[in-house]
Design a protein around this motif. Structure first.
Motif, PDB file in Angstrom:
ATOM      1  N   LEU A 204       0.862  -1.178   0.000  1.00 24.10           N
ATOM      2  CA  LEU A 204       0.000   0.000   0.000  1.00 24.10           C
ATOM      3  C   LEU A 204       0.898   1.227   0.000  1.00 24.10           C
ATOM      4  O   LEU A 204       1.701   1.407   0.919  1.00 24.10           O
ATOM      5  CB  LEU A 204      -0.907   0.002   1.232  1.00 24.10           C
ATOM      6  CG  LEU A 204      -1.709   1.285   1.471  1.00 24.10           C
ATOM      7  CD1 LEU A 204      -2.716   1.501   0.353  1.00 24.10           C
ATOM      8  CD2 LEU A 204      -2.405   1.255   2.825  1.00 24.10           C
ATOM      9  N   LEU A 205       0.785   2.052  -1.031  1.00 23.72           N
ATOM     10  CA  LEU A 205       1.518   3.310  -1.068  1.00 23.72           C
ATOM     11  C   LEU A 205       0.692   4.350  -0.332  1.00 23.72           C
ATOM     12  O   LEU A 205      -0.510   4.499  -0.586  1.00 23.72           O
ATOM     13  CB  LEU A 205       1.773   3.753  -2.501  1.00 23.72           C
ATOM     14  CG  LEU A 205       2.532   2.771  -3.404  1.00 23.72           C
ATOM     15  CD1 LEU A 205       2.847   3.417  -4.748  1.00 23.72           C
ATOM     16  CD2 LEU A 205       3.805   2.294  -2.735  1.00 23.72           C
ATOM     17  N   ALA A 206       1.328   5.076   0.578  1.00 19.91           N
ATOM     18  CA  ALA A 206       0.589   6.021   1.412  1.00 19.91           C
ATOM     19  C   ALA A 206       1.538   7.037   2.018  1.00 19.91           C
ATOM     20  O   ALA A 206       2.764   6.840   2.050  1.00 19.91           O
ATOM     21  CB  ALA A 206      -0.149   5.273   2.531  1.00 19.91           C
ATOM     22  N   PHE A 244       6.466   7.189  -9.965  1.00 23.50           N
ATOM     23  CA  PHE A 244       7.008   6.743  -8.687  1.00 23.50           C
ATOM     24  C   PHE A 244       7.742   5.414  -8.858  1.00 23.50           C
ATOM     25  O   PHE A 244       8.824   5.205  -8.299  1.00 23.50           O
ATOM     26  CB  PHE A 244       5.856   6.598  -7.685  1.00 23.50           C
ATOM     27  CG  PHE A 244       6.278   6.252  -6.286  1.00 23.50           C
ATOM     28  CD1 PHE A 244       6.872   7.192  -5.462  1.00 23.50           C
ATOM     29  CD2 PHE A 244       6.071   4.966  -5.784  1.00 23.50           C
ATOM     30  CE1 PHE A 244       7.255   6.872  -4.164  1.00 23.50           C
ATOM     31  CE2 PHE A 244       6.447   4.641  -4.491  1.00 23.50           C
ATOM     32  CZ  PHE A 244       7.040   5.597  -3.681  1.00 23.50           C
ATOM     33  N   ILE A 245       7.160   4.503  -9.652  1.00 24.72           N
ATOM     34  CA  ILE A 245       7.787   3.203  -9.887  1.00 24.72           C
ATOM     35  C   ILE A 245       9.043   3.358 -10.736  1.00 24.72           C
ATOM     36  O   ILE A 245      10.078   2.743 -10.463  1.00 24.72           O
ATOM     37  CB  ILE A 245       6.779   2.245 -10.559  1.00 24.72           C
ATOM     38  CG1 ILE A 245       5.627   1.938  -9.591  1.00 24.72           C
ATOM     39  CG2 ILE A 245       7.458   0.952 -10.992  1.00 24.72           C
ATOM     40  CD1 ILE A 245       4.492   1.160 -10.213  1.00 24.72           C
ATOM     41  N   GLU A 246       8.962   4.191 -11.779  1.00 24.85           N
ATOM     42  CA  GLU A 246      10.100   4.378 -12.680  1.00 24.85           C
ATOM     43  C   GLU A 246      11.306   4.976 -11.964  1.00 24.85           C
ATOM     44  O   GLU A 246      12.452   4.760 -12.359  1.00 24.85           O
ATOM     45  CB  GLU A 246       9.686   5.279 -13.853  1.00 24.85           C
ATOM     46  CG  GLU A 246       8.748   4.591 -14.836  1.00 24.85           C
ATOM     47  CD  GLU A 246       8.187   5.558 -15.863  1.00 24.85           C
ATOM     48  OE1 GLU A 246       8.561   6.759 -15.796  1.00 24.85           O
ATOM     49  OE2 GLU A 246       7.380   5.124 -16.704  1.00 24.85           O
ATOM     50  N   GLN A 247      11.043   5.727 -10.904  1.00 26.33           N
ATOM     51  CA  GLN A 247      12.134   6.352 -10.155  1.00 26.33           C
ATOM     52  C   GLN A 247      12.824   5.389  -9.201  1.00 26.33           C
ATOM     53  O   GLN A 247      13.744   5.775  -8.491  1.00 26.33           O
ATOM     54  CB  GLN A 247      11.608   7.574  -9.386  1.00 26.33           C
ATOM     55  CG  GLN A 247      11.222   8.734 -10.294  1.00 26.33           C
ATOM     56  CD  GLN A 247      10.562   9.874  -9.547  1.00 26.33           C
ATOM     57  OE1 GLN A 247      10.147   9.711  -8.387  1.00 26.33           O
ATOM     58  NE2 GLN A 247      10.455  11.023 -10.189  1.00 26.33           N
ATOM     59  N   PRO A 253      16.214   2.246 -10.600  1.00 24.16           N
ATOM     60  CA  PRO A 253      15.574   3.204 -11.516  1.00 24.16           C
ATOM     61  C   PRO A 253      15.735   2.767 -12.961  1.00 24.16           C
ATOM     62  O   PRO A 253      16.742   2.170 -13.320  1.00 24.16           O
ATOM     63  CB  PRO A 253      16.330   4.509 -11.240  1.00 24.16           C
ATOM     64  CG  PRO A 253      16.936   4.334  -9.884  1.00 24.16           C
ATOM     65  CD  PRO A 253      17.245   2.868  -9.760  1.00 24.16           C
ATOM     66  N   GLU A 254      14.739   3.057 -13.778  1.00 27.43           N
ATOM     67  CA  GLU A 254      14.817   2.702 -15.193  1.00 27.43           C
ATOM     68  C   GLU A 254      15.617   3.746 -15.964  1.00 27.43           C
ATOM     69  O   GLU A 254      15.622   4.926 -15.631  1.00 27.43           O
ATOM     70  CB  GLU A 254      13.406   2.599 -15.780  1.00 27.43           C
ATOM     71  CG  GLU A 254      12.604   1.442 -15.219  1.00 27.43           C
ATOM     72  CD  GLU A 254      11.262   1.288 -15.916  1.00 27.43           C
ATOM     73  OE1 GLU A 254      11.035   2.033 -16.887  1.00 27.43           O
ATOM     74  OE2 GLU A 254      10.461   0.457 -15.491  1.00 27.43           O
TER      75      GLU A 254
END
Length: 264
Positions: A204-206, A244-247, A253-254
């Motif tokens: 859970l992202l929060a 957020f995921i790409e970072q 990091p991609e």
């Protein structure tokens, strides 16, 4: 209004009404149902909906929570799925394959929510008989993991459903969270932002009040969760899940070149 028109109006209202009642453990009150039906263009009253619910619960597996007024209505957890329109065999097959795949991705509490749909899909496929290849398809399809199979960790009873509701309704949650070391358990008020399923763990992202940092909380470490009436807010800087995921929130990091040395 003629008798025939009245019967059609009653049937339409009750069919929509039944589709709005959630499955246990969620519930909905008669005033909330009136608002939703009126939003759909149906002219009805609270007394009419209360009579509908009382009448339908006499022969359908509907329950009500009488601890508070107005009562909260729900389908019983083990109520069989009612198909309107009927579930076709191809869709039933898709549900069975989804269940086979999701069993490795979702926590047990989330899979339980699909149990009535999966059971109904199994009945539809069995009813097609041996004349149809669809009935044999689940025996001829397998999904294999790309590595050692990992079962999802168990999430405490009721937690995952509450987290989903908070995220869907954009409401804050009060949670009790256990740290990875299992040495500290703390209570937090959080603003849910997103769910990420990274096999086999659900995150859970929060943000945690009063901070703005986006954290990823492992769902199986949330020991308790309660829904509040406080609206959830995104961070002041905004929130973009893909960015957020790409970072590198969950991995490297991609797009960047890294130098790595492996000893195997």
């Amino acid at each position: 209004m003629t008798k025939g028109n009245g019967m059609r109006a009653t049937l339409q209202r009750r069919m929509l009404l039944l589709g709005m009642v959630p499955r246990q453990s969620r519930r909905i009150s008669a005033p909330e149902l009136v608002e939703r039906l009126q939003a759909r263009g149906l002219d009805t009253t609270l007394r009419t909906i209360e009579r509908d619910l009382e009448s339908l619960s006499a022969f359908l597996p509907l329950g009500r929570d009488e601890r508070d007024r107005p009562y909260g209505w729900y389908w019983l957890a083990d109520a069989p799925l009612q198909d309107m329109p009927a579930l076709d065999p191809e869709t039933a097959l898709t549900l069975q394959i989804l269940d086979a795949h999701a069993s490795r991705l979702l926590p047990p509490s989330a899979r339980e929510r699909l149990a009535p749909q999966v059971a109904r899909a199994r009945e539809v496929l069995e009813a097609t008989g041996q004349s149809s290849g669809l009935s044999l398809w689940p025996e001829r399809v397998r999904i294999l993991p790309n590595g050692p199979p990992l079962g999802p960790p168990a999430v405490p009873e009721g937690v995952f459903a509450t987290v989903q509701q908070g995220l869907l309704e954009r409401r804050c949650l009060d949670i009790t969270y256990r740290s990875r070391s299992k040495e500290r358990v703390r209570d937090h008020r959080i603003h849910p932002l997103a769910l990420v399923f990274r096999e086999p763990v659900t995150y859970l992202l929060a943000t945690i009040e009063p901070h703005q940092d986006v954290l990823h909380l492992a769902a199986h470490r949330i020991e308790a969760a309660a829904l509040t009436e406080v609206p959830a807010r995104d961070p002041d800087a905004g929130f973009d899940l893909d960015q957020f995921i790409e970072q590198g929130a969950f991995d490297y990091p991609e797009g960047e070149t890294i130098r790595i040395e492996l000893r195997v």
